[in-house]
Design a protein around this motif. Structure first.
Motif, PDB file in Angstrom:
ATOM      1  N   TYR B  34       0.837  -1.194   0.000  1.00 22.56           N
ATOM      2  CA  TYR B  34       0.000   0.000   0.000  1.00 22.56           C
ATOM      3  C   TYR B  34       0.878   1.253   0.000  1.00 22.56           C
ATOM      4  CZ  TYR B  34      -3.456  -3.286   2.002  1.00 22.56           C
ATOM      5  OH  TYR B  34      -4.282  -4.355   2.249  1.00 22.56           O
ATOM      6  N   TYR B  36       0.253   5.257   1.166  1.00 24.05           N
ATOM      7  CA  TYR B  36      -0.618   6.225   1.806  1.00 24.05           C
ATOM      8  C   TYR B  36       0.067   7.592   1.771  1.00 24.05           C
ATOM      9  CZ  TYR B  36      -3.130   2.373   4.177  1.00 24.05           C
ATOM     10  OH  TYR B  36      -3.876   1.259   4.479  1.00 24.05           O
ATOM     11  N   PHE B  88       3.456  13.423   4.015  1.00 20.55           N
ATOM     12  CA  PHE B  88       4.241  12.320   4.555  1.00 20.55           C
ATOM     13  C   PHE B  88       3.740  11.055   3.869  1.00 20.55           C
ATOM     14  CE2 PHE B  88       7.166  10.490   7.241  1.00 20.55           C
ATOM     15  CZ  PHE B  88       6.665   9.680   8.248  1.00 20.55           C
ATOM     16  N   LEU B  90       3.710   7.102   3.183  1.00 19.09           N
ATOM     17  CA  LEU B  90       3.957   5.866   3.922  1.00 19.09           C
ATOM     18  C   LEU B  90       3.651   4.658   3.058  1.00 19.09           C
ATOM     19  CD1 LEU B  90       2.289   7.066   7.193  1.00 19.09           C
ATOM     20  CD2 LEU B  90       4.626   6.239   7.094  1.00 19.09           C
ATOM     21  N   VAL B  94       0.979  -6.075   4.114  1.00 21.43           N
ATOM     22  CA  VAL B  94       0.230  -7.052   4.877  1.00 21.43           C
ATOM     23  C   VAL B  94       0.274  -8.353   4.107  1.00 21.43           C
ATOM     24  CG1 VAL B  94      -1.968  -6.405   3.816  1.00 21.43           C
ATOM     25  CG2 VAL B  94      -1.959  -7.515   6.049  1.00 21.43           C
ATOM     26  N   GLN B 103      -1.525  -4.099   9.297  1.00 18.00           N
ATOM     27  CA  GLN B 103      -0.618  -3.507   8.345  1.00 18.00           C
ATOM     28  C   GLN B 103       0.656  -3.057   9.052  1.00 18.00           C
ATOM     29  OE1 GLN B 103      -2.332  -0.708   5.607  1.00 18.00           O
ATOM     30  NE2 GLN B 103      -4.061  -2.047   5.128  1.00 18.00           N
ATOM     31  N   PHE B 105       3.887  -0.626   8.688  1.00 15.62           N
ATOM     32  CA  PHE B 105       4.261   0.587   7.966  1.00 15.62           C
ATOM     33  C   PHE B 105       5.770   0.791   7.938  1.00 15.62           C
ATOM     34  CE2 PHE B 105       0.288   2.798   7.089  1.00 15.62           C
ATOM     35  CZ  PHE B 105      -0.605   2.099   7.890  1.00 15.62           C
ATOM     36  N   GLY B 106       6.210   1.412   6.861  1.00 11.17           N
ATOM     37  CA  GLY B 106       7.603   1.811   6.765  1.00 11.17           C
ATOM     38  C   GLY B 106       7.844   3.106   7.514  1.00 11.17           C
ATOM     39  N   PRO B 107       9.082   3.594   7.492  1.00 14.48           N
ATOM     40  CA  PRO B 107       9.434   4.813   8.230  1.00 14.48           C
ATOM     41  C   PRO B 107       8.918   6.085   7.583  1.00 14.48           C
ATOM     42  CG  PRO B 107      11.326   4.002   7.044  1.00 14.48           C
ATOM     43  CD  PRO B 107      10.255   2.973   6.869  1.00 14.48           C
TER      44      PRO B 107
END
Lengths: 114, 114
Positions: B34, B36, B88, B90, B94, B103, B105-107
């Protein structure tokens, strides 16, 4: 359209008190609801998931309730600590196509003072 | 263990310039991926998701595009950035499709368009 509302104003509490955050939703009946924690400048981290047939879920100092009649979830942190200060996001699973799609609220910022 | 990487961490770009953000996942196979965007004071907005190589679904029509050239690589691109693209970004993954799957999330990448 689906709408998820979380308090946009920050919640300020003293260390040791219980923090209660609210997540309200409309126009949908999710099977699951998830809560995430997000620290400034970082990605969200999963905390808890609650199913529609579960009224309450606990994990250590965290407790989540899910009222499908009121279309509301409450997120509680007991014996709060300054390290609990962060933004907390609720997310609903809009999985009506067989693929997981989460819709996130805007989050509520929690500030725990020593 | 599984890890997710995003780069760059921060980016400042002029309006009209191109964009390429990269996300890679390690330690898992065939993840659902994903993209975002989180604008200031707003919730996470789902931009794209992918269930496999070359399979991209767009959630919001805009001047962004996504590609998945490899199983564990997800790229977000734009030919010409707009001021409104600031935010930002992201990436998340999953493994399952069920609503009970969480899920990761990355940094994130902080993009500022000037």
């Amino acid at each position: 359209s689906q709408k998820i509302e979380q308090n946009s104003e920050a919640l300020n509490i003293q260390e040791g008190k219980t923090a209660t955050l609210t997540c309200n939703y409309t126009n949908y009946s999710p099977a699951y609801l998830q809560w995430y924690r997000q620290d400034p400048g970082r990605g969200p981290v999963f905390l808890l998931l609650i199913r529609e047939n579960e009224k309450e879920k606990r994990k250590e100092r965290l407790k989540v309730t899910f009222d499908t009649t009121l279309k509301q979830s409450l997120f509680h942190i007991t014996a709060s600590q300054p390290a609990d200060s962060a933004t907390y996001l609720c997310a609903l699973d809009m999985m009506n196509t067989g693929f997981q799609k989460l819709v996130f609220g805007t989050g509520t910022r929690l500030l725990v003072s020593p | 263990s599984q890890t997710i990487h995003q780069w760059p961490a921060t980016l400042v770009q002029p309006v009209g310039s191109p964009l390429s953000l990269e996300c890679t996942v390690e330690g898992t196979s065939n993840p659902n991926l994903y993209w975002y965007r989180q604008a200031a004071g707003r919730g996470l907005q789902l931009l794209f998701y992918s269930v496999g190589i070359g399979q991209i679904s767009s959630e919001v029509p805009q001047n962004l595009s996504a590609s998945r050239p490899q199983d564990r690589q997800f790229i977000l691109s734009s030919k010409k950035l707009l001021l409104s693209d600031s935010g930002f970004y992201l990436c998340a993954w999953v493994v399952g499709l069920a609503g009970t799957d969480t899920q990761y999330f990355g940094p994130g990448t902080r993009l500022t368009v000037l």
